[in-house]
Design a protein around this motif. Sequence first.
Motif, PDB file in Angstrom:
ATOM      1  N   GLY A 142      39.591  58.520  20.367  1.00 16.57           N
ATOM      2  CA  GLY A 142      39.542  58.717  21.809  1.00 16.57           C
ATOM      3  C   GLY A 142      40.885  58.739  22.490  1.00 16.57           C
ATOM      4  N   GLU A 143      41.956  58.339  21.788  1.00 22.67           N
ATOM      5  CA  GLU A 143      43.280  58.393  22.388  1.00 22.67           C
ATOM      6  C   GLU A 143      43.792  59.833  22.420  1.00 22.67           C
ATOM      7  OE1 GLU A 143      45.487  54.168  21.893  1.00 22.67           O
ATOM      8  OE2 GLU A 143      45.696  55.522  20.179  1.00 22.67           O
ATOM      9  N   THR A 144      44.799  60.053  23.265  1.00 19.15           N
ATOM     10  CA  THR A 144      45.448  61.357  23.335  1.00 19.15           C
ATOM     11  C   THR A 144      46.770  61.291  22.598  1.00 19.15           C
ATOM     12  OG1 THR A 144      44.425  61.947  25.445  1.00 19.15           O
ATOM     13  CG2 THR A 144      46.472  63.081  24.864  1.00 19.15           C
ATOM     14  N   VAL A 145      46.931  62.195  21.650  1.00 19.69           N
ATOM     15  CA  VAL A 145      48.147  62.276  20.840  1.00 19.69           C
ATOM     16  C   VAL A 145      48.843  63.589  21.156  1.00 19.69           C
ATOM     17  CG1 VAL A 145      49.079  62.414  18.498  1.00 19.69           C
ATOM     18  CG2 VAL A 145      47.143  60.885  18.992  1.00 19.69           C
ATOM     19  N   LEU A 146      50.138  63.525  21.446  1.00 18.77           N
ATOM     20  CA  LEU A 146      50.939  64.721  21.670  1.00 18.77           C
ATOM     21  C   LEU A 146      51.870  64.915  20.482  1.00 18.77           C
ATOM     22  CD1 LEU A 146      52.146  67.090  23.229  1.00 18.77           C
ATOM     23  CD2 LEU A 146      53.520  65.463  24.541  1.00 18.77           C
ATOM     24  N   VAL A 147      51.740  66.068  19.829  1.00 20.25           N
ATOM     25  CA  VAL A 147      52.598  66.431  18.704  1.00 20.25           C
ATOM     26  C   VAL A 147      53.561  67.504  19.179  1.00 20.25           C
ATOM     27  CG1 VAL A 147      52.702  67.389  16.384  1.00 20.25           C
ATOM     28  CG2 VAL A 147      50.787  65.888  17.038  1.00 20.25           C
ATOM     29  N   ALA A 148      54.838  67.167  19.244  1.00 17.51           N
ATOM     30  CA  ALA A 148      55.861  68.156  19.594  1.00 17.51           C
ATOM     31  C   ALA A 148      56.385  68.760  18.299  1.00 17.51           C
ATOM     32  CB  ALA A 148      56.993  67.498  20.376  1.00 17.51           C
ATOM     33  N   GLY A 149      56.301  70.081  18.193  1.00 19.93           N
ATOM     34  CA  GLY A 149      56.676  70.737  16.952  1.00 19.93           C
ATOM     35  C   GLY A 149      55.497  70.867  16.017  1.00 19.93           C
ATOM     36  N   GLY A 150      54.352  71.260  16.573  1.00 19.36           N
ATOM     37  CA  GLY A 150      53.136  71.332  15.783  1.00 19.36           C
ATOM     38  C   GLY A 150      53.100  72.456  14.771  1.00 19.36           C
ATOM     39  N   ASP A 199      55.382  70.273  33.477  1.00 14.43           N
ATOM     40  CA  ASP A 199      54.271  70.185  34.419  1.00 14.43           C
ATOM     41  C   ASP A 199      52.929  70.374  33.715  1.00 14.43           C
ATOM     42  OD1 ASP A 199      56.043  69.799  36.497  1.00 14.43           O
ATOM     43  OD2 ASP A 199      56.111  71.920  37.045  1.00 14.43           O
ATOM     44  N   ARG A 200      52.880  71.302  32.778  1.00 15.23           N
ATOM     45  CA  ARG A 200      51.617  71.568  32.070  1.00 15.23           C
ATOM     46  C   ARG A 200      51.211  70.368  31.212  1.00 15.23           C
ATOM     47  NH1 ARG A 200      50.492  76.788  33.155  1.00 15.23           N
ATOM     48  NH2 ARG A 200      52.242  78.262  33.380  1.00 15.23           N
ATOM     49  N   LEU A 201      52.185  69.754  30.563  1.00 11.73           N
ATOM     50  CA  LEU A 201      51.882  68.582  29.752  1.00 11.73           C
ATOM     51  C   LEU A 201      51.425  67.415  30.630  1.00 11.73           C
ATOM     52  CD1 LEU A 201      54.780  68.662  27.136  1.00 11.73           C
ATOM     53  CD2 LEU A 201      52.367  69.151  26.724  1.00 11.73           C
ATOM     54  N   ALA A 202      52.091  67.237  31.779  1.00 10.46           N
ATOM     55  CA  ALA A 202      51.694  66.161  32.686  1.00 10.46           C
ATOM     56  C   ALA A 202      50.273  66.367  33.188  1.00 10.46           C
ATOM     57  CB  ALA A 202      52.673  66.074  33.850  1.00 10.46           C
ATOM     58  N   SER A 203      49.903  67.623  33.406  1.00 12.38           N
ATOM     59  CA  SER A 203      48.554  67.923  33.897  1.00 12.38           C
ATOM     60  C   SER A 203      47.490  67.715  32.822  1.00 12.38           C
ATOM     61  CB  SER A 203      48.484  69.368  34.402  1.00 12.38           C
ATOM     62  OG  SER A 203      49.358  69.562  35.493  1.00 12.38           O
ATOM     63  N   ALA A 204      47.901  67.716  31.561  1.00 14.31           N
ATOM     64  CA  ALA A 204      46.941  67.557  30.465  1.00 14.31           C
ATOM     65  C   ALA A 204      46.489  66.111  30.296  1.00 14.31           C
ATOM     66  CB  ALA A 204      47.544  68.065  29.160  1.00 14.31           C
ATOM     67  N   GLY A 205      47.105  65.216  31.044  1.00 11.34           N
ATOM     68  CA  GLY A 205      46.658  63.828  31.009  1.00 11.34           C
ATOM     69  C   GLY A 205      47.660  62.908  30.353  1.00 11.34           C
TER      70      GLY A 205
END
Length: 319
Positions: A142-150, A199-205
């Motif tokens: 349920g957590e949100t994970v951001l992968v930079a360089g996917g 901005d797009r990443l911030a809007s994603a939660g």
Amino acid sequence: MRAAYVERLGGVAEIRFGELPEPVAGPGDVAVDVVAASVNPVDTFVRSGLYVTEVPLPLVLGRDLVGRVAADARGFRAGEWVWCNSLGHAGRQGATAERAVVPADRLYRVPEGADPLDVVAMAHPAATAYLALVTFGRVLPGETVLVAGGGGNVGGALIELAAAAGARVLATASAADLGRCGDLGAAEVFDYRDERLSDRLASAGPVDLFVDTSGRNDLEAAVRLLAWRGRIVLLAGARSRPVLPAGELYMHDRSVLGFAISNATAADLAEAAAALNPRFAAGGLRPRRVEHRTLADAAETHRRLERGEVHGRVVLLTP
């Protein structure tokens, strides 16, 4: 036996290819006839001395191998396919040779149904991803994970493993790799060249766990995306010197931690292998592209890695 090795630490010019005595297995070891060894950036760090670790000299290079057990030992049977991802540092000889000696607690069976060459190509990226997510990142369903360089091999493994753990995965990549990130399980993907990316990443939660495989380590931008008690795991960028936004970290119980797979214990790596092997067997955790070379090409492969010419590929050296 033939091997790629160095007699002292330093630049690529120190790499030799030639004959060395075959290693002798101790009471806790297993002798393995090497079929392929992968070359990773971390191998260049050890060879150059950037990553300081105990090494015997001459040092056979390389961390990761796949091969067949040479003789019955420590519960392993001759002829079994096995893999290892922790040779060539901390006093252990490496993998880029016709034969290697592996401590039994660092040796894992290639699962039935898996391609041995795919396993060795992904051993380092996939284990790195597992440790970042589970051991250090403490990812929860349920957590949100951001992968930079996917788009890379580590990034792809992070996406696949995070999605399998029940996380909602966001990923940044080049435009050409966005589709692949989605196929691996990313819920939302973003072009890292987008001028409005922040901005797009911030809007994603808010992000619970942020992992940047590129080594840019822009902590000011990353910390602003974190949820309360969000975590950043650093695993690349040995020479980066980012600004630390201390206030935004401590006021929201956020944390930044780093790890190098070189420091993982035998127990850490065995836990990762136990989690990865079923995915290998099921056809998951596949490398993007594999390039095949011989042990004699070790020096040129290290040179290309340091020049950034092996992006998106894993180079396998075969005897």
